[in-house]
Design an enzyme around this catalytic site. Structure first.
Site, PDB file in Angstrom:
ATOM      1  N   LYS A   1       1.285  -1.399  -0.403  1.00  0.00           N
ATOM      2  CA  LYS A   1      -0.025  -0.129   0.194  1.00  0.00           C
ATOM      3  C   LYS A   1       0.907   0.957  -0.103  1.00  0.00           C
ATOM      4  O   LYS A   1       1.630   1.758   1.138  1.00  0.00           O
ATOM      5  CB  LYS A   1      -0.996   0.032   1.039  1.00  0.00           C
ATOM      6  CG  LYS A   1      -2.280   1.080   1.524  1.00  0.00           C
ATOM      7  CD  LYS A   1      -2.631   1.508   2.520  1.00  0.00           C
ATOM      8  CE  LYS A   1      -1.542   1.801   4.114  1.00  0.00           C
ATOM      9  NZ  LYS A   1      -1.956   3.420   2.581  1.00  0.00           N
TER      10      LYS A   1
ATOM     11  N   LEU B   1      -4.039  -0.040   7.544  1.00  0.00           N
ATOM     12  CA  LEU B   1      -2.561   0.365   7.734  1.00  0.00           C
ATOM     13  C   LEU B   1      -2.742   1.634   7.525  1.00  0.00           C
ATOM     14  O   LEU B   1      -3.663   1.941   6.134  1.00  0.00           O
ATOM     15  CB  LEU B   1      -1.688  -0.215   6.200  1.00  0.00           C
ATOM     16  CG  LEU B   1      -0.757  -0.232   6.573  1.00  0.00           C
ATOM     17  CD1 LEU B   1      -0.446  -0.960   7.736  1.00  0.00           C
ATOM     18  CD2 LEU B   1       0.386  -0.959   5.243  1.00  0.00           C
ATOM     19  N   ASP B   2      -2.701   2.607   8.025  1.00  0.00           N
ATOM     20  CA  ASP B   2      -2.990   3.697   8.003  1.00  0.00           C
ATOM     21  C   ASP B   2      -2.548   4.869   7.424  1.00  0.00           C
ATOM     22  O   ASP B   2      -1.851   3.866   5.671  1.00  0.00           O
ATOM     23  CB  ASP B   2      -2.546   4.912   9.386  1.00  0.00           C
ATOM     24  CG  ASP B   2      -1.969   4.733  10.497  1.00  0.00           C
ATOM     25  OD1 ASP B   2      -3.412   4.003  10.682  1.00  0.00           O
ATOM     26  OD2 ASP B   2      -1.573   4.538  11.694  1.00  0.00           O
ATOM     27  N   ILE B   3      -2.994   5.453   6.670  1.00  0.00           N
ATOM     28  CA  ILE B   3      -3.487   6.641   5.488  1.00  0.00           C
ATOM     29  C   ILE B   3      -2.043   6.692   4.967  1.00  0.00           C
ATOM     30  O   ILE B   3      -1.629   6.913   3.891  1.00  0.00           O
ATOM     31  CB  ILE B   3      -4.361   7.619   4.935  1.00  0.00           C
ATOM     32  CG1 ILE B   3      -4.598   7.888   3.830  1.00  0.00           C
ATOM     33  CG2 ILE B   3      -4.057   8.856   6.603  1.00  0.00           C
ATOM     34  CD1 ILE B   3      -5.286   9.097   3.944  1.00  0.00           C
TER      35      ILE B   3
ATOM     36  N   SER C   1       0.933   5.599   6.165  1.00  0.00           N
ATOM     37  CA  SER C   1       1.599   4.485   6.078  1.00  0.00           C
ATOM     38  C   SER C   1       1.624   3.525   5.136  1.00  0.00           C
ATOM     39  O   SER C   1       1.005   3.735   4.054  1.00  0.00           O
ATOM     40  CB  SER C   1       1.647   3.210   7.192  1.00  0.00           C
ATOM     41  OG  SER C   1       2.015   3.885   8.793  1.00  0.00           O
TER      42      SER C   1
END
Length: 280
Positions: free
Chosen positions: A98, A147-149, A151
């Site tokens: 990502k 998973l954070d934006i 990260s």
């Protein structure tokens, strides 16, 4: 002699159904649990999948057709039709690296979800799976963990409820490994050389979030500006919030492993299928 109509519990079936059951223990009082929960506990499927199979008539309990919401004993014999197994084999699990700027789940605040990247042109050229791409693979494809934006790194998208339960179920003990770049106080300093050892120990054990103590973690220096975190839980923005409590500021975060599956050389923004021989 065993009843010819009832296969012994330890004998694999090759005809109509798959069976899961526990050996009864007369010393333990008979208790019941909802059928969909029991099927998930046995690793047959997710609860949602179980309800779908029950509705389709693909599940039998002690030889009788199952009904929605049915309570069953822990030693009940649960039979699954081959149609359910065939449906399950068609489900895919996808690994994606990502990028920053994509959210894990539903689109929000104008940001696209990571699943938008799961298109033929973004499939990694070194993905050696024989699975052929099809738009039906996007149906029900959901993230197994966040998973954070801001990260990057390994994100698992799956149609398989068994995989989701393994990774994010309430009893999951799955390890997740991160590389975390941090700053501390003045810029351009060797963070490792000035960061107090007792604060590093707190990152490993002793912090709380949202009023609850965190599980112990493995935290060590990867290089003078980067920490390696290994967690067995995944609270929202957990690593960033942990670092804030000890005076560290996270400048970059990358997830590189979930269980036994590594991000490896998968390029940012590209994806591959989880191979049948792989497992978390």
């Amino acid at each position: 002699m065993p009843d010819k109509k009832t296969p012994p519990l330890n004998t694999p079936l090759t005809t109509a159904v798959r069976i899961r059951a526990a050996v009864p223990n007369p010393a333990v009082p008979a208790e019941t649990v909802r059928l969909n929960k029991r099927m998930a506990e046995l690793g047959l499927c997710s609860r949602r999948e179980a309800d779908d199979w029950i509705a389709r008539g693909w599940v039998r309990v002690n030889g009788a057709p199952a009904v929605m919401g049915q309570p069953v004993a822990y030693d009940a014999r649960i039979q699954i039709d081959r149609e359910a197994e065939q449906q399950q084999r068609q489900q895919v699990t996808i690994l994606i690296n990502k990028p920053v700027g994509y959210v894990s789940g539903q689109a929000e605040d104008g940001h696209e979800p990571a699943v938008a990247l799961v298109q033929p042109q973004n499939r990694w050229s070194e993905c050696n799976s024989r699975m052929r791409w099809g738009f039906e693979q996007l149906r029900g494809l959901a993230p197994a963990g966040r998973l954070d934006i801001d990260s990057i790194g390994l994100l698992v998208l799956t149609q398989d409820g068994r995989v989701a339960r393994q990774l994010i179920g309430e009893d999951s003990e799955m390890e997740k490994e991160y590389l975390v770049r941090v700053s501390y106080g003045a810029e351009n300093i060797n963070v490792e050389s000035v960061f107090p050892p007792d604060q590093l120990a707190l990152l490993c054990h002793g912090l709380s979030l949202d009023g609850k103590a965190l599980r112990s973690a493995q935290v060590s220096w990867q290089n003078p500006e980067q920490l390696r975190f290994v967690l067995r839980e995944g609270k929202k923005r957990q690593i960033r919030r942990m670092c804030e409590q000890v005076g560290l500021f996270v400048t970059g975060l990358k997830r590189v492993r979930i269980g036994r599956v590594n991000l490896g050389h998968l390029p940012v923004g590209q994806w591959r299928y989880l191979a049948p021989h792989e497992g978390f």
